[in-house]
Design a protein around this motif. Structure first.
Motif, PDB file in Angstrom:
ATOM      1  N   GLY A 133       8.707   2.572  -5.419  1.00  0.00           N
ATOM      2  CA  GLY A 133      10.431   2.189  -5.386  1.00  0.00           C
ATOM      3  C   GLY A 133      11.313   3.280  -6.177  1.00  0.00           C
ATOM      4  O   GLY A 133      12.289   3.557  -5.512  1.00  0.00           O
ATOM      5  N   LEU A 134      10.826   3.949  -7.067  1.00  0.00           N
ATOM      6  CA  LEU A 134      11.231   5.042  -7.848  1.00  0.00           C
ATOM      7  C   LEU A 134      11.375   6.376  -6.750  1.00  0.00           C
ATOM      8  O   LEU A 134      12.325   7.197  -7.010  1.00  0.00           O
ATOM      9  N   ARG A 135      10.540   6.582  -5.969  1.00  0.00           N
ATOM     10  CA  ARG A 135      10.268   7.586  -5.265  1.00  0.00           C
ATOM     11  C   ARG A 135      10.927   7.555  -3.899  1.00  0.00           C
ATOM     12  O   ARG A 135      11.612   8.360  -3.154  1.00  0.00           O
ATOM     13  N   HIS A 136      11.000   6.431  -3.298  1.00  0.00           N
ATOM     14  CA  HIS A 136      11.151   6.036  -1.799  1.00  0.00           C
ATOM     15  C   HIS A 136      12.412   5.010  -1.744  1.00  0.00           C
ATOM     16  O   HIS A 136      12.075   3.668  -2.539  1.00  0.00           O
ATOM     17  N   PRO A 137      13.677   5.230  -1.523  1.00  0.00           N
ATOM     18  CA  PRO A 137      14.670   4.104  -1.489  1.00  0.00           C
ATOM     19  C   PRO A 137      14.647   3.119  -0.352  1.00  0.00           C
ATOM     20  O   PRO A 137      15.194   1.973  -0.494  1.00  0.00           O
ATOM     21  N   ARG A 138      13.759   3.195   0.655  1.00  0.00           N
ATOM     22  CA  ARG A 138      13.740   2.468   1.627  1.00  0.00           C
ATOM     23  C   ARG A 138      12.389   1.713   1.928  1.00  0.00           C
ATOM     24  O   ARG A 138      11.727   1.994   3.135  1.00  0.00           O
ATOM     25  N   LEU A 139      11.423   1.427   0.927  1.00  0.00           N
ATOM     26  CA  LEU A 139      10.335   0.905   1.386  1.00  0.00           C
ATOM     27  C   LEU A 139      10.421  -0.452   2.015  1.00  0.00           C
ATOM     28  O   LEU A 139      10.957  -1.255   1.804  1.00  0.00           O
ATOM     29  N   ARG A 140       9.354  -0.741   2.872  1.00  0.00           N
ATOM     30  CA  ARG A 140       9.359  -1.839   3.702  1.00  0.00           C
ATOM     31  C   ARG A 140       8.155  -2.079   4.175  1.00  0.00           C
ATOM     32  O   ARG A 140       7.361  -1.233   4.777  1.00  0.00           O
ATOM     33  N   ALA A 141       7.278  -3.157   3.911  1.00  0.00           N
ATOM     34  CA  ALA A 141       6.246  -3.485   4.460  1.00  0.00           C
ATOM     35  C   ALA A 141       6.303  -4.273   5.713  1.00  0.00           C
ATOM     36  O   ALA A 141       7.400  -4.806   6.050  1.00  0.00           O
ATOM     37  N   ASN A 142       5.261  -4.426   6.512  1.00  0.00           N
ATOM     38  CA  ASN A 142       5.209  -5.256   7.868  1.00  0.00           C
ATOM     39  C   ASN A 142       5.204  -6.784   7.392  1.00  0.00           C
ATOM     40  O   ASN A 142       4.108  -7.404   7.049  1.00  0.00           O
ATOM     41  N   ARG A 143       6.374  -7.453   7.503  1.00  0.00           N
ATOM     42  CA  ARG A 143       6.587  -8.935   7.084  1.00  0.00           C
ATOM     43  C   ARG A 143       5.563  -9.801   7.554  1.00  0.00           C
ATOM     44  O   ARG A 143       5.126 -10.916   7.065  1.00  0.00           O
ATOM     45  N   THR A 144       5.148  -9.491   8.851  1.00  0.00           N
ATOM     46  CA  THR A 144       4.187 -10.437   9.519  1.00  0.00           C
ATOM     47  C   THR A 144       3.032 -10.326   9.001  1.00  0.00           C
ATOM     48  O   THR A 144       2.230 -11.301   8.635  1.00  0.00           O
ATOM     49  N   GLY A 145       2.560  -9.222   8.782  1.00  0.00           N
ATOM     50  CA  GLY A 145       1.162  -8.884   8.015  1.00  0.00           C
ATOM     51  C   GLY A 145       1.022  -9.532   6.513  1.00  0.00           C
ATOM     52  O   GLY A 145      -0.005 -10.175   6.416  1.00  0.00           O
ATOM     53  N   VAL A 146       2.229  -9.286   5.815  1.00  0.00           N
ATOM     54  CA  VAL A 146       2.045  -9.942   4.481  1.00  0.00           C
ATOM     55  C   VAL A 146       2.318 -11.377   4.486  1.00  0.00           C
ATOM     56  O   VAL A 146       1.578 -12.138   3.872  1.00  0.00           O
TER      57      VAL A 146
END
Length: 381
Positions: A133-146
């Protein structure tokens, strides 16, 4: 000539060193078995225990290294699955060694799986979210997988920790309850793996617009049959090397369990500490892989490694220990304390809140770390 070059690439000096340490330590312990049979002075006990734990940890790093090579060759979700099942297998081995060793270890499976749950979902994910989060401002996981992982975890962890207190006998399942639960758990986990590797494998891959293109090192590699056809020799050699590094862990785990039990008794340490130490040993190598993935911005890989490892742990460890209990007549206490059930419920809710948003941030990581500190306080309360 190609095979010779491949062997040189796979059997690196570090891999040979790990093999030598693992098998050498086992031979030394085997030769010194008569000396280790009796009570040891405390100083000698801790030195021997630390050496065995260090060797097991080195071999575990080797297992994860080879599994990660396989993961990079196979691509997701197949590759990450190799990693998570390798980790779960090591944990099952260590827990089984403790259960089959001397002394009463009715709660070792409960304590170990609970510790793995808190370490993975709060400590490791918390650090990964902070780093990413400190390195990448737009982190996003695959919400269906999670979401699929969380659905599995809610069911499997409830069966493991909550249901025994409600329908079991003094926190343990009766044999008539354990047998169908073993079959149902294994069946559900197998169905999950089939869907993960087949029709729903896209749900466990990175979201294309959420990861820098240069960072995606585990993308889908194409048909898995084609990968096997092109790299069969490497896959076979690395798999054999992985097995050769797992075997010393299996062989040394019994002695580690015996010495650890004796050492913690002498210290008067909490019973749960044995399970926590097993969890730390098991997941330490994969923690480094997870943090590297977060540093590269591969948030779905973080979820695959962490949540996938926990699904494998619950899906394999609980049936394994229940089976051992049935075969040996041991009582397997699984029902958790109200405090740990509260912390587990908070963790699952926080995980849902963290990964259901449009992006994940370092602030989410701080909240997970706070929960892990609360868990640590509860162990020593």
């Amino acid at each position: 000539m190609a095979v010779t070059s491949l062997l040189r690439a796979v059997l690196s000096p570090l891999a040979i060193l790990r093999l030598a340490l693992g098998w050498g330590a086992f031979l030394i312990v085997l030769l010194c078995a008569p000396l280790l049979a009796g009570p040891l002075p405390s100083a000698v006990l801790w030195v021997v225990l630390l050496v065995i734990v260090a060797v097991i940890t080195v071999c575990a790093f080797g297992v994860v290294t080879e599994a990660e090579h396989l993961a990079r060759r196979l691509g997701d979700p197949y590759g990450t699955l190799v990693l998570t099942i390798s980790i779960a297998a090591i944990e099952v081995i260590l827990i089984a060694a403790v259960m089959l060793g001397p002394g009463d270890h009715a709660t070792i499976a409960r304590d170990s799986v609970m510790a793995v749950s808190m370490i993975i979902m709060n400590l490791v994910i918390g650090v990964a979210l902070l780093v990413g989060g400190l390195r990448h401002p737009r982190l996003r996981a695959n919400r269906t997988g999670v979401s699929l992982y969380l659905g599995m975890l809610i069911v499997l962890l409830s069966v493991a920790f909550a249901l025994p207190a409600l329908i079991g006998i003094e926190g343990a399942y009766a044999p008539a309850q354990a047998i169908p639960l073993i079959l149902l758990t294994v069946g559900l986990y197998a169905f999950f793996l089939i869907r993960q590797m087949g029709a729903q494998r896209a749900d466990f891959q990175e979201v294309a617009d959420a990861v820098p293109p240069a960072s995606v090192s585990h993308a889908e590699r194409g048909p898995i049959a084609l990968v096997f056809a092109q790299h069969r020799a490497e896959l076979v050699i690395r798999t054999l090397l992985l097995i050769a590094m797992v075997l010393p862990i299996v062989l040394l785990s019994h002695d580690m369990a015996t010495l650890l039990d004796d050492g913690l008794d002498r210290l008067g340490a909490p019973v749960a500490l044995s399970g926590i130490l097993i969890a730390v040993i098991v997941f330490l190598p994969e923690t480094i892989t997870t943090i590297r993935a977060a540093f590269s911005g591969e948030m779905q890989r973080v979820s695959n490694l962490c949540h996938g490892a926990l699904v494998s742990t619950a899906g394999l460890t609980i049936p394994a220990v229940l089976t051992i209990g049935l075969l040996t007549g041991q009582q397997v206490l699984l029902a958790e304390t109200p405090v740990n059930l509260l912390l587990l419920g908070m963790t699952l809710l926080l995980t849902l809140a963290t990964f259901s948003g449009r992006r994940v941030t370092a602030l989410h990581g701080a909240a997970h770390l706070f929960l892990f500190v609360l868990y640590g306080m509860s162990v020593f309360a």
